[in-house]
Design a protein around this motif. Structure first.
Motif, mmCIF file in Angstrom:
data_model
loop_
_atom_site.group_PDB
_atom_site.id
_atom_site.type_symbol
_atom_site.label_atom_id
_atom_site.label_comp_id
_atom_site.label_asym_id
_atom_site.label_seq_id
_atom_site.Cartn_x
_atom_site.Cartn_y
_atom_site.Cartn_z
ATOM 1 N N VAL A 69 0.844 -1.195 0.000
ATOM 2 C CA VAL A 69 0.000 0.000 0.000
ATOM 3 C C VAL A 69 0.880 1.246 0.000
ATOM 4 C CG1 VAL A 69 -1.661 1.344 1.362
ATOM 5 C CG2 VAL A 69 -2.002 -1.111 1.057
ATOM 6 N N GLU A 70 1.904 1.265 0.844
ATOM 7 C CA GLU A 70 2.804 2.423 0.909
ATOM 8 C C GLU A 70 3.520 2.661 -0.413
ATOM 9 O OE1 GLU A 70 5.646 2.272 4.062
ATOM 10 O OE2 GLU A 70 4.167 2.754 5.609
ATOM 11 N N ARG A 71 3.825 1.607 -1.138
ATOM 12 C CA ARG A 71 4.520 1.747 -2.424
ATOM 13 C C ARG A 71 3.574 1.984 -3.593
ATOM 14 N NH1 ARG A 71 7.427 -3.229 -3.458
ATOM 15 N NH2 ARG A 71 6.124 -4.180 -1.895
ATOM 16 N N GLY A 72 2.262 2.058 -3.312
ATOM 17 C CA GLY A 72 1.293 2.306 -4.378
ATOM 18 C C GLY A 72 1.034 1.101 -5.245
ATOM 19 N N ARG A 73 1.381 -0.080 -4.764
ATOM 20 C CA ARG A 73 1.178 -1.307 -5.539
ATOM 21 C C ARG A 73 -0.215 -1.890 -5.339
ATOM 22 N NH1 ARG A 73 6.269 -3.614 -7.491
ATOM 23 N NH2 ARG A 73 7.593 -1.776 -7.483
ATOM 24 N N LYS A 74 -0.846 -1.539 -4.217
ATOM 25 C CA LYS A 74 -2.182 -2.052 -3.917
ATOM 26 C C LYS A 74 -3.148 -0.897 -3.711
ATOM 27 C CE LYS A 74 -1.258 -6.471 -3.635
ATOM 28 N NZ LYS A 74 -1.758 -7.412 -4.584
ATOM 29 N N GLU A 75 -4.356 -1.081 -4.193
ATOM 30 C CA GLU A 75 -5.450 -0.125 -4.001
ATOM 31 C C GLU A 75 -6.198 -0.576 -2.747
ATOM 32 O OE1 GLU A 75 -6.921 3.272 -5.406
ATOM 33 O OE2 GLU A 75 -6.082 2.067 -7.015
ATOM 34 N N ALA A 76 -5.884 0.022 -1.617
ATOM 35 C CA ALA A 76 -6.432 -0.423 -0.338
ATOM 36 C C ALA A 76 -7.886 0.009 -0.181
ATOM 37 C CB ALA A 76 -5.599 0.143 0.808
ATOM 38 N N SER A 77 -8.643 -0.799 0.545
ATOM 39 C CA SER A 77 -10.030 -0.463 0.850
ATOM 40 C C SER A 77 -10.063 0.665 1.869
ATOM 41 C CB SER A 77 -10.758 -1.689 1.416
ATOM 42 O OG SER A 77 -10.247 -1.999 2.703
ATOM 43 N N SER A 78 -11.214 1.277 2.013
ATOM 44 C CA SER A 78 -11.357 2.352 2.994
ATOM 45 C C SER A 78 -11.150 1.823 4.412
ATOM 46 C CB SER A 78 -12.710 3.040 2.856
ATOM 47 O OG SER A 78 -13.760 2.112 3.021
ATOM 48 N N GLU A 79 -11.527 0.573 4.659
ATOM 49 C CA GLU A 79 -11.314 -0.012 5.983
ATOM 50 C C GLU A 79 -9.826 -0.151 6.298
ATOM 51 O OE1 GLU A 79 -15.357 -1.372 4.650
ATOM 52 O OE2 GLU A 79 -13.405 -1.342 3.707
ATOM 53 N N VAL A 80 -9.056 -0.602 5.328
ATOM 54 C CA VAL A 80 -7.606 -0.750 5.530
ATOM 55 C C VAL A 80 -6.962 0.619 5.714
ATOM 56 C CG1 VAL A 80 -5.438 -1.429 4.397
ATOM 57 C CG2 VAL A 80 -7.408 -2.966 4.356
ATOM 58 N N LEU A 81 -7.373 1.589 4.891
ATOM 59 C CA LEU A 81 -6.811 2.937 5.028
ATOM 60 C C LEU A 81 -7.151 3.543 6.384
ATOM 61 C CD1 LEU A 81 -7.421 4.443 1.485
ATOM 62 C CD2 LEU A 81 -5.310 3.490 2.420
ATOM 63 N N ALA A 82 -8.392 3.346 6.841
ATOM 64 C CA ALA A 82 -8.793 3.871 8.141
ATOM 65 C C ALA A 82 -7.988 3.217 9.263
ATOM 66 C CB ALA A 82 -10.291 3.663 8.364
ATOM 67 N N ALA A 83 -7.757 1.907 9.164
ATOM 68 C CA ALA A 83 -6.986 1.202 10.193
ATOM 69 C C ALA A 83 -5.542 1.676 10.210
ATOM 70 C CB ALA A 83 -7.052 -0.308 9.949
ATOM 71 N N ALA A 84 -4.939 1.842 9.030
ATOM 72 C CA ALA A 84 -3.554 2.315 8.961
ATOM 73 C C ALA A 84 -3.452 3.745 9.483
ATOM 74 C CB ALA A 84 -3.036 2.224 7.528
ATOM 75 N N ALA A 85 -4.406 4.579 9.106
ATOM 76 C CA ALA A 85 -4.403 5.967 9.590
ATOM 77 C C ALA A 85 -4.534 6.003 11.103
ATOM 78 C CB ALA A 85 -5.548 6.752 8.937
ATOM 79 N N GLN A 86 -5.457 5.224 11.650
ATOM 80 C CA GLN A 86 -5.666 5.205 13.096
ATOM 81 C C GLN A 86 -4.412 4.712 13.817
ATOM 82 O OE1 GLN A 86 -8.851 2.686 14.467
ATOM 83 N NE2 GLN A 86 -9.061 3.836 16.372
#
Length: 135
Positions: A69-86
């Motif tokens: 996700v950090e390298r832009g290789r995966k299009e993360a879901s909103s749930e994954v993005l919210a978890a990483a942000a939190q």
């Protein structure tokens, strides 16, 4: 059934040649949202001095997936993005606002490189002051 050979010529395959490179500088590609979000996540993680493992564990996602996700290789879901942000102490809105700021910055730089120096960018850009994303 008997097959007879005919005297017709065989089809000849002509290989395609690559197109010649365009003259002049190649314009930068449009930034992708997944790249922007990934850059923000990585930048925030590194500014906090945290490891991929630490953030992945806190977000309850796999370390290889967070890396992609950090390298832009995966299009993360909103749930994954919210978890990483939190896990980084951010809200999903914070993460997306930071990515939006990066998009505006890169779009302005791209516009200048394409010869559109007077084009507005940033807050107040365009008639509504918003950035619009197209899929």
């Amino acid at each position: 059934m008997t097959i007879r050979a005919t005297n017709q010529p065989r089809a000849r395959v002509i290989p395609l040649c690559p197109l010649p490179a365009p003259a002049g500088p190649v314009p930068a590609r449009e930034p992708l949202w997944r790249d922007l979000v990934g850059d923000v996540l990585r930048g925030e993680r590194q500014s906090q001095g945290r490891t991929l493992k630490d953030v992945a564990d806190a977000a309850r996602i796999s370390m290889p997936y967070l890396s992609e996700v950090e390298r832009g290789r995966k299009e993360a879901s909103s749930e994954v993005l919210a978890a990483a942000a939190q896990a980084l102490g951010l809200s999903l809105a914070d993460l997306l606002a930071l990515a939006r700021g990066e998009l505006i910055r890169l779009s302005a730089a791209r516009s200048r490189s394409l010869g559109h120096p007077g084009r507005p960018a940033g807050p107040g850009a365009g008639p509504t002051g918003t950035v619009q994303l197209a899929a």
